[in-house]
Design a protein around this motif. Sequence first.
Motif, PDB file in Angstrom:
ATOM      1  N   UNK A  39       4.348   5.367 -11.107  1.00 26.39           N
ATOM      2  CA  UNK A  39       4.661   6.237  -9.967  1.00 26.39           C
ATOM      3  C   UNK A  39       4.652   5.432  -8.669  1.00 26.39           C
ATOM      4  N   UNK A  40       3.644   4.557  -8.541  1.00 21.23           N
ATOM      5  CA  UNK A  40       3.526   3.753  -7.329  1.00 21.23           C
ATOM      6  C   UNK A  40       2.416   4.202  -6.402  1.00 21.23           C
ATOM      7  N   UNK A  41       1.669   5.229  -6.802  1.00 14.79           N
ATOM      8  CA  UNK A  41       0.567   5.738  -5.987  1.00 14.79           C
ATOM      9  C   UNK A  41      -0.694   5.823  -6.842  1.00 14.79           C
ATOM     10  N   UNK A  42      -1.859   5.583  -6.222  1.00 13.86           N
ATOM     11  CA  UNK A  42      -3.110   5.701  -6.969  1.00 13.86           C
ATOM     12  C   UNK A  42      -3.502   7.166  -7.165  1.00 13.86           C
ATOM     13  N   UNK A  43      -4.224   7.444  -8.245  1.00 12.00           N
ATOM     14  CA  UNK A  43      -4.755   8.791  -8.462  1.00 12.00           C
ATOM     15  C   UNK A  43      -5.607   9.158  -7.254  1.00 12.00           C
ATOM     16  N   UNK A  44      -5.466  10.380  -6.776  1.00 11.82           N
ATOM     17  CA  UNK A  44      -6.134  10.813  -5.545  1.00 11.82           C
ATOM     18  C   UNK A  44      -5.172  10.785  -4.370  1.00 11.82           C
ATOM     19  N   UNK A  45      -4.083  10.036  -4.528  1.00 17.66           N
ATOM     20  CA  UNK A  45      -3.071   9.950  -3.487  1.00 17.66           C
ATOM     21  C   UNK A  45      -1.667  10.144  -4.036  1.00 17.66           C
TER      22      UNK A  45
ATOM     23  N   UNK B 135       2.119  23.918   2.808  1.00 18.16           N
ATOM     24  CA  UNK B 135       1.171  23.315   1.875  1.00 18.16           C
ATOM     25  C   UNK B 135       0.900  21.878   2.315  1.00 18.16           C
ATOM     26  N   UNK B 136      -0.122  21.282   1.713  1.00 19.08           N
ATOM     27  CA  UNK B 136      -0.545  19.935   2.080  1.00 19.08           C
ATOM     28  C   UNK B 136      -0.538  18.989   0.879  1.00 19.08           C
ATOM     29  N   UNK B 137       0.550  18.283   0.617  1.00 13.09           N
ATOM     30  CA  UNK B 137       0.523  17.240  -0.407  1.00 13.09           C
ATOM     31  C   UNK B 137      -0.098  15.955   0.161  1.00 13.09           C
ATOM     32  N   UNK B 138      -0.584  15.103  -0.740  1.00  7.18           N
ATOM     33  CA  UNK B 138      -1.099  13.792  -0.345  1.00  7.18           C
ATOM     34  C   UNK B 138       0.062  12.911   0.109  1.00  7.18           C
ATOM     35  N   UNK B 139      -0.285  11.753   0.649  1.00  9.51           N
ATOM     36  CA  UNK B 139       0.742  10.817   1.129  1.00  9.51           C
ATOM     37  C   UNK B 139       0.486   9.392   0.656  1.00  9.51           C
ATOM     38  N   UNK B 140       0.055   9.245  -0.600  1.00  8.45           N
ATOM     39  CA  UNK B 140      -0.055   7.912  -1.167  1.00  8.45           C
ATOM     40  C   UNK B 140      -1.427   7.273  -1.129  1.00  8.45           C
TER      41      UNK B 140
ATOM     42  N   UNK C 159       0.841  -1.185   0.000  1.00 10.96           N
ATOM     43  CA  UNK C 159       0.000   0.000   0.000  1.00 10.96           C
ATOM     44  C   UNK C 159       0.888   1.251   0.000  1.00 10.96           C
ATOM     45  N   UNK C 160       0.543   2.205  -0.837  1.00  9.29           N
ATOM     46  CA  UNK C 160       1.362   3.402  -1.019  1.00  9.29           C
ATOM     47  C   UNK C 160       1.494   4.222   0.262  1.00  9.29           C
ATOM     48  N   UNK C 161       0.417   4.338   1.030  1.00  9.80           N
ATOM     49  CA  UNK C 161       0.475   5.101   2.281  1.00  9.80           C
ATOM     50  C   UNK C 161       1.530   4.514   3.212  1.00  9.80           C
ATOM     51  N   UNK C 162       1.596   3.209   3.292  1.00 11.13           N
ATOM     52  CA  UNK C 162       2.595   2.542   4.134  1.00 11.13           C
ATOM     53  C   UNK C 162       4.004   2.895   3.683  1.00 11.13           C
ATOM     54  N   UNK C 163       4.226   2.923   2.368  1.00  8.10           N
ATOM     55  CA  UNK C 163       5.539   3.268   1.827  1.00  8.10           C
ATOM     56  C   UNK C 163       5.909   4.722   2.132  1.00  8.10           C
ATOM     57  N   UNK C 164       4.938   5.615   2.041  1.00  9.13           N
ATOM     58  CA  UNK C 164       5.197   7.028   2.334  1.00  9.13           C
ATOM     59  C   UNK C 164       5.524   7.199   3.816  1.00  9.13           C
ATOM     60  N   UNK C 165       4.791   6.516   4.679  1.00 11.58           N
ATOM     61  CA  UNK C 165       5.092   6.591   6.114  1.00 11.58           C
ATOM     62  C   UNK C 165       6.497   6.063   6.394  1.00 11.58           C
ATOM     63  N   UNK C 166       6.847   4.969   5.743  1.00 15.80           N
ATOM     64  CA  UNK C 166       8.196   4.397   5.893  1.00 15.80           C
ATOM     65  C   UNK C 166       9.236   5.412   5.417  1.00 15.80           C
ATOM     66  N   UNK C 167       8.961   6.078   4.307  1.00 14.82           N
ATOM     67  CA  UNK C 167       9.867   7.091   3.772  1.00 14.82           C
ATOM     68  C   UNK C 167      10.092   8.200   4.800  1.00 14.82           C
ATOM     69  N   UNK C 168       9.003   8.708   5.389  1.00 16.51           N
ATOM     70  CA  UNK C 168       9.135   9.791   6.366  1.00 16.51           C
ATOM     71  C   UNK C 168       9.712   9.320   7.698  1.00 16.51           C
ATOM     72  N   UNK C 169       9.616   8.036   7.997  1.00 15.64           N
ATOM     73  CA  UNK C 169      10.171   7.497   9.239  1.00 15.64           C
ATOM     74  C   UNK C 169      11.682   7.743   9.311  1.00 15.64           C
ATOM     75  N   UNK C 170      12.381   7.655   8.177  1.00 19.52           N
ATOM     76  CA  UNK C 170      13.834   7.858   8.180  1.00 19.52           C
ATOM     77  C   UNK C 170      14.216   9.284   8.584  1.00 19.52           C
TER      78      UNK C 170
END
Length: 159
Positions: free
Chosen positions: A91-97, A121-126, A1-12
């Motif tokens: 890209x690895x993310x669904x449209x809307x995310x 600003x507020x970008x999406x997170x996957x 799931x893309x959200x999980x990957x984005x959270x992992x990315x920000x965890x570092x």
Amino acid sequence: MALTEVKKYFRQFGMEDRVLELSESSATVELAANALGCEPARIAKTLSFSMEGKPVLLVTAGDAKVDNAGYKARFHQKAKMLTPQEALELIGHPVGGVCPFAVKPGVSVYLDESLRRFKTVFPACGSGNSAIELTIPELERYSGALEWVDVCKGWRGEA
């Protein structure tokens, strides 16, 4: 799931807790602005294009529209958006995310000047119900953007 990957990315960077999972949809600029309680212009929408067969992301302010002539002048080709299926695959993310974080290798990211007028600003997170509030310097850093471009209209008051 893309959200999980984005959270992992920000965890570092010790920022995973700043990723917001919303109880309502944030899949469009209007929905995201309502869910986050901010003006639509502060939603950093990420648009996905194909450029010479390679995936490109353009992050713009929520009230900006791609100026086809400006895009062609800057990138030397007509703007060709990816289909929802292509965005997910390339890209690895669904449209809307779609967001510029935790993307697949080979994705080029550009930030549009329309974003610079805001402190945050507020970008999406996957996913279609996620976001993160970032300052413009943070967006520059964490998006891995190649450069700033000026390829949008409608945000300076022009048609």
